[in-house]
Design a protein around this motif. Sequence first.
Motif, PDB file in Angstrom:
ATOM      1  N   GLU A 381       3.733  -6.928  -3.105  1.00  0.00           N
ATOM      2  CA  GLU A 381       4.442  -5.887  -4.420  1.00  0.00           C
ATOM      3  C   GLU A 381       3.439  -5.330  -4.728  1.00  0.00           C
ATOM      4  O   GLU A 381       2.826  -4.433  -5.514  1.00  0.00           O
ATOM      5  CB  GLU A 381       5.822  -5.400  -4.208  1.00  0.00           C
ATOM      6  N   ILE A 382       3.590  -7.280  -5.908  1.00  0.00           N
ATOM      7  CA  ILE A 382       2.242  -6.477  -7.100  1.00  0.00           C
ATOM      8  C   ILE A 382       0.903  -6.549  -6.679  1.00  0.00           C
ATOM      9  O   ILE A 382       0.676  -6.034  -7.455  1.00  0.00           O
ATOM     10  CB  ILE A 382       3.035  -8.094  -8.256  1.00  0.00           C
ATOM     11  N   GLY A 383       0.474  -7.240  -5.970  1.00  0.00           N
ATOM     12  CA  GLY A 383      -0.626  -7.052  -5.531  1.00  0.00           C
ATOM     13  C   GLY A 383      -1.553  -5.706  -5.159  1.00  0.00           C
ATOM     14  O   GLY A 383      -2.308  -5.126  -5.279  1.00  0.00           O
ATOM     15  N   ILE A 384      -0.573  -4.971  -5.001  1.00  0.00           N
ATOM     16  CA  ILE A 384      -0.498  -4.006  -3.996  1.00  0.00           C
ATOM     17  C   ILE A 384      -1.105  -2.348  -5.320  1.00  0.00           C
ATOM     18  O   ILE A 384      -1.718  -1.966  -5.079  1.00  0.00           O
ATOM     19  CB  ILE A 384       0.145  -2.988  -3.015  1.00  0.00           C
ATOM     20  N   MET A 385       0.435  -3.296  -6.031  1.00  0.00           N
ATOM     21  CA  MET A 385       0.507  -1.885  -7.042  1.00  0.00           C
ATOM     22  C   MET A 385      -0.816  -2.566  -8.182  1.00  0.00           C
ATOM     23  O   MET A 385      -1.632  -1.034  -8.778  1.00  0.00           O
ATOM     24  CB  MET A 385       1.559  -2.544  -7.976  1.00  0.00           C
ATOM     25  N   LYS A 386      -1.478  -3.745  -8.504  1.00  0.00           N
ATOM     26  CA  LYS A 386      -3.070  -3.924  -8.837  1.00  0.00           C
ATOM     27  C   LYS A 386      -4.046  -3.234  -7.639  1.00  0.00           C
ATOM     28  O   LYS A 386      -4.768  -2.750  -9.067  1.00  0.00           O
ATOM     29  CB  LYS A 386      -2.735  -5.173  -9.430  1.00  0.00           C
ATOM     30  N   VAL A 387      -4.571  -3.551  -6.726  1.00  0.00           N
ATOM     31  CA  VAL A 387      -5.148  -2.922  -5.543  1.00  0.00           C
ATOM     32  C   VAL A 387      -5.679  -0.778  -6.092  1.00  0.00           C
ATOM     33  O   VAL A 387      -5.992  -0.614  -6.401  1.00  0.00           O
ATOM     34  CB  VAL A 387      -5.057  -3.127  -4.554  1.00  0.00           C
ATOM     35  N   LEU A 388      -3.822  -0.283  -6.288  1.00  0.00           N
ATOM     36  CA  LEU A 388      -4.073   0.610  -6.183  1.00  0.00           C
ATOM     37  C   LEU A 388      -4.158   1.433  -7.997  1.00  0.00           C
ATOM     38  O   LEU A 388      -3.776   2.650  -7.847  1.00  0.00           O
ATOM     39  CB  LEU A 388      -2.556   1.501  -6.662  1.00  0.00           C
ATOM     40  N   LEU A 483      -6.084 -10.016  -4.699  1.00  0.00           N
ATOM     41  CA  LEU A 483      -6.103 -10.363  -3.401  1.00  0.00           C
ATOM     42  C   LEU A 483      -5.116 -11.568  -2.358  1.00  0.00           C
ATOM     43  O   LEU A 483      -5.261 -10.932  -1.294  1.00  0.00           O
ATOM     44  CB  LEU A 483      -7.505 -10.683  -3.437  1.00  0.00           C
ATOM     45  N   ASP A 484      -5.340 -12.140  -3.380  1.00  0.00           N
ATOM     46  CA  ASP A 484      -3.906 -13.819  -3.641  1.00  0.00           C
ATOM     47  C   ASP A 484      -2.475 -12.872  -2.916  1.00  0.00           C
ATOM     48  O   ASP A 484      -1.736 -13.290  -2.093  1.00  0.00           O
ATOM     49  CB  ASP A 484      -4.159 -15.052  -4.488  1.00  0.00           C
ATOM     50  N   ALA A 485      -2.564 -11.924  -3.778  1.00  0.00           N
ATOM     51  CA  ALA A 485      -1.343 -11.680  -3.574  1.00  0.00           C
ATOM     52  C   ALA A 485      -0.854 -11.006  -2.225  1.00  0.00           C
ATOM     53  O   ALA A 485      -0.196 -10.869  -2.314  1.00  0.00           O
ATOM     54  CB  ALA A 485      -0.689 -10.357  -5.463  1.00  0.00           C
TER      55      ALA A 485
END
Length: 489
Positions: A381-388, A483-485
Amino acid sequence: MRLFDIIKLAFKNLFRRKGRTFLTLLGILVGTTSVIIMLSMGLGLNESKEQLLSQYTSLEVITVYRNYSWNEETGESTVGRQLDDSAIAAFEQINKVKTVTPQLYLYNGKIVSGKRVTDWITIQGFNPESMPHFEYFDNLQSGSLLSPYDEDESTIDVVFGYNIPYQFYNPKSRTEQEEMWSSWYSGEGEDIRNRHVDPMNDLFKFTFNMDYGNPPHVDLNSEVTEVTPMKRTKFYNLNVVGYLNFDQDWMTNDTIYMSVEDMKYLMEEQKKYNQQNNGGYYEEPIIIGGYYDGGSASNETVTYDQILVKAENMNDVSDIQKKIEEMGYSTSSYMSYIEPLQDKIEQDQFLFLAIGCIAFFVAALNIINTMMMSTYERTREIGIMKVLGCRIKDIRDLFLLEAGLMGFCGGVLGVPVSIILSMIINHMQAGTSNDMMYYDPTMATTSSVITPWLCIAAIIFSALVGFISGLYPSIRAMKLSALDAIKNE
């Protein structure tokens, strides 16, 4: 992200895993309750100390005695340095001493006012210059204190304690005598006792003749009935200059105060009276608190059993006591008993605070554990938030807000629980102390005291601990690679 979105998401995440959130809140609740209860018990001890201190109006007063020693070989006691006028002068030179007064007591005598008398008296000689420095003389109902300059030598100026006017009775009236002995006043409510004399307006005179006003003594055991002749009665006119209000100290209420010089004069007059009336009740003066070491009326050497030394502040009492004891005298003061109690209370307060902090530390570890598990579970979820495009600052604020909310909610829930527990503790303490109240009213104290500021401070502290506990998990969430997240399952 907007602040409103961060707050909304933080509440949503807390309610996503209700079981874990509940257990975390329960840990914080226990920690908050522990801290509040421990601190409240410390406040209760402090209140008990204040109640105890309020019972004593002479915390700055040191009582000085002659130092006695016991010789085991001879079985005799020896007296150390005498308490005389030179000792008073030495005590006055000690730093931080406000005033010094000797104590002389006289119990043998009768006061007459019209047809009424009282022989239930305690007369105390006091230094007029020292009277304004003692708290129990601040409670004047009418009149004034003794003046150091008594210009009228035909009268003796006195100050009546509260109960003195109520102790007069007509010796020919059994009703008044029974009323005097059976009635008393505790200081609460209105005093309904009959006061047969007016202390500020009636005339009073003192005599050593304890038989005055009583019917002649008839010896019924003698074969020849003889009536004991009445003694010649000498009176000393009293001028009541002041009348004290009720005081919690019964000795103040039942005492008549006069100057030390007037007391010395009465002591010498009592010696003459006893020499002229060997058949009386007493052959020697009944004096506690001072006596004469011989000499004539014009050349008296007076020693005292007790001298009162008033310190400027109660914190100076210990130092002054040590200096007086170094001179070879014995001393006592309320502070010598209260200071160990104060040290014990401070130790108990520190112990209670330490126990509460340990409980809060465990609660903080619980928050850290919960938030760390949350970062592991929400890695994707944290990774998706950063990508967005979510800012790292917003992710940090989200985790800090969640931790702070748990601390705040745990503190809010802990306050009412603490209040309930405090009421239970006080109720149990009241039940166990009822029996002790008969012997010591100061035992009826409150064990736990929860104040509004304590509740507010506990809530703020709980929220602060939550924020601090969320620092490490929020930093870890910030450092996660996007990316790793995302690849994390």
